[in-house]
Scaffold this motif. Structure first.
Motif, PDB file in Angstrom:
ATOM      1  N   GLN A 171      -3.062   5.123   0.116  1.00 47.78           N
ATOM      2  CA  GLN A 171      -3.722   3.921   0.907  1.00 47.78           C
ATOM      3  C   GLN A 171      -3.929   3.514   2.451  1.00 47.78           C
ATOM      4  OE1 GLN A 171      -2.449   1.659  -2.436  1.00 47.78           O
ATOM      5  NE2 GLN A 171      -4.003   1.168  -3.214  1.00 47.78           N
ATOM      6  N   VAL A 199     -10.203   2.331  -0.691  1.00 48.07           N
ATOM      7  CA  VAL A 199      -8.747   2.387  -0.650  1.00 48.07           C
ATOM      8  C   VAL A 199      -8.155   2.100  -1.796  1.00 48.07           C
ATOM      9  CG1 VAL A 199      -6.705   0.211   0.194  1.00 48.07           C
ATOM     10  CG2 VAL A 199      -8.857   1.132   1.529  1.00 48.07           C
ATOM     11  N   ARG A 200      -8.598   1.518  -3.331  1.00 40.71           N
ATOM     12  CA  ARG A 200      -8.431   1.609  -4.401  1.00 40.71           C
ATOM     13  C   ARG A 200      -7.900   2.614  -4.963  1.00 40.71           C
ATOM     14  NH1 ARG A 200     -11.782  -2.108  -6.268  1.00 40.71           N
ATOM     15  NH2 ARG A 200     -10.864  -3.799  -5.875  1.00 40.71           N
ATOM     16  N   THR A 226     -13.942  -1.943   6.357  1.00 29.87           N
ATOM     17  CA  THR A 226     -13.416  -2.020   5.134  1.00 29.87           C
ATOM     18  C   THR A 226     -14.019  -1.502   3.977  1.00 29.87           C
ATOM     19  OG1 THR A 226     -14.260  -4.261   4.987  1.00 29.87           O
ATOM     20  CG2 THR A 226     -12.368  -4.113   6.234  1.00 29.87           C
ATOM     21  N   TYR A 277       1.066  -1.134   0.065  1.00 29.04           N
ATOM     22  CA  TYR A 277      -0.065  -0.004   0.535  1.00 29.04           C
ATOM     23  C   TYR A 277       1.338   1.269   0.031  1.00 29.04           C
ATOM     24  CZ  TYR A 277      -4.116  -3.627   1.429  1.00 29.04           C
ATOM     25  OH  TYR A 277      -4.670  -4.160   0.865  1.00 29.04           O
ATOM     26  N   LEU A 332      -5.823   5.827   4.997  1.00 30.41           N
ATOM     27  CA  LEU A 332      -7.764   5.923   4.524  1.00 30.41           C
ATOM     28  C   LEU A 332      -7.975   3.870   5.384  1.00 30.41           C
ATOM     29  CD1 LEU A 332      -8.182   7.475   1.442  1.00 30.41           C
ATOM     30  CD2 LEU A 332      -8.693   8.279   3.727  1.00 30.41           C
ATOM     31  N   VAL A 333      -6.740   2.997   5.051  1.00 31.69           N
ATOM     32  CA  VAL A 333      -6.761   2.023   5.946  1.00 31.69           C
ATOM     33  C   VAL A 333      -6.931   2.204   7.273  1.00 31.69           C
ATOM     34  CG1 VAL A 333      -5.619  -0.324   6.231  1.00 31.69           C
ATOM     35  CG2 VAL A 333      -6.156   0.503   3.600  1.00 31.69           C
TER      36      VAL A 333
END
Length: 140
Positions: free
Chosen positions: A20, A38-39, A33, A16, A23-24
């Motif tokens: 990312q 995330v993408r 989740t 990641y 945000l994760v």
């Protein structure tokens, strides 16, 4: 090392990027989740898809605050504190970046730190600042 740092290391080792990871971490703090989010954040990596523009940590930080306070559905409005929180984050990041990182743009930061040694600190500091802003505005 604190728990957030260990989580960051785990996420980095899984491939990641800066945006990312922020945000994760935010999603995990909410017990959620969201693969699509995330993408999507991957487009912010390395200054917007490797363009060297605005730092991905700052971009993701604004997304993190929006996750809590932004408009998300037709019947919603952004929280009244939204603009102030965004302003606090951007002002903090700009001052810090100019003093410590070499600028707010990814290419400026990487000119000063070509080995990306500063990036994990920027991600950690930005995530912490976002969470501090949210707490100071009474978001859980």
């Amino acid at each position: 090392m604190d728990d957030t740092t260990l989580q960051m290391i785990r996420l980095k080792s899984k491939g990641y990027c800066c945006a990312q990871i922020i945000l994760v971490l935010a999603l995990e703090a909410q017990g959620k989740t969201n693969v699509d989010l995330v993408r999507t954040a991957g487009g912010l990596c390395f200054g917007i898809n490797w363009s060297g523009e605005v730092c991905g940590a700052l971009s993701a930080g604004t997304c993190l605050i929006s996750l809590y306070a932004g408009k998300g559905a037709d019947e919603e409005e952004a929280d009244d504190r939204y603009s102030n929180m965004m302003g606090e984050l951007i002002e903090w990041f700009t001052l810090r970046a100019d003093e410590e990182y070499g600028g707010t743009r990814c290419h400026e930061i990487l000119e000063k730190f070509p080995d990306r040694s500063i990036c994990s600190l920027i991600v950690a500091d930005t995530y912490k600042k976002c969470m501090d802003i949210l707490v100071s505005h009474r978001f859980d």
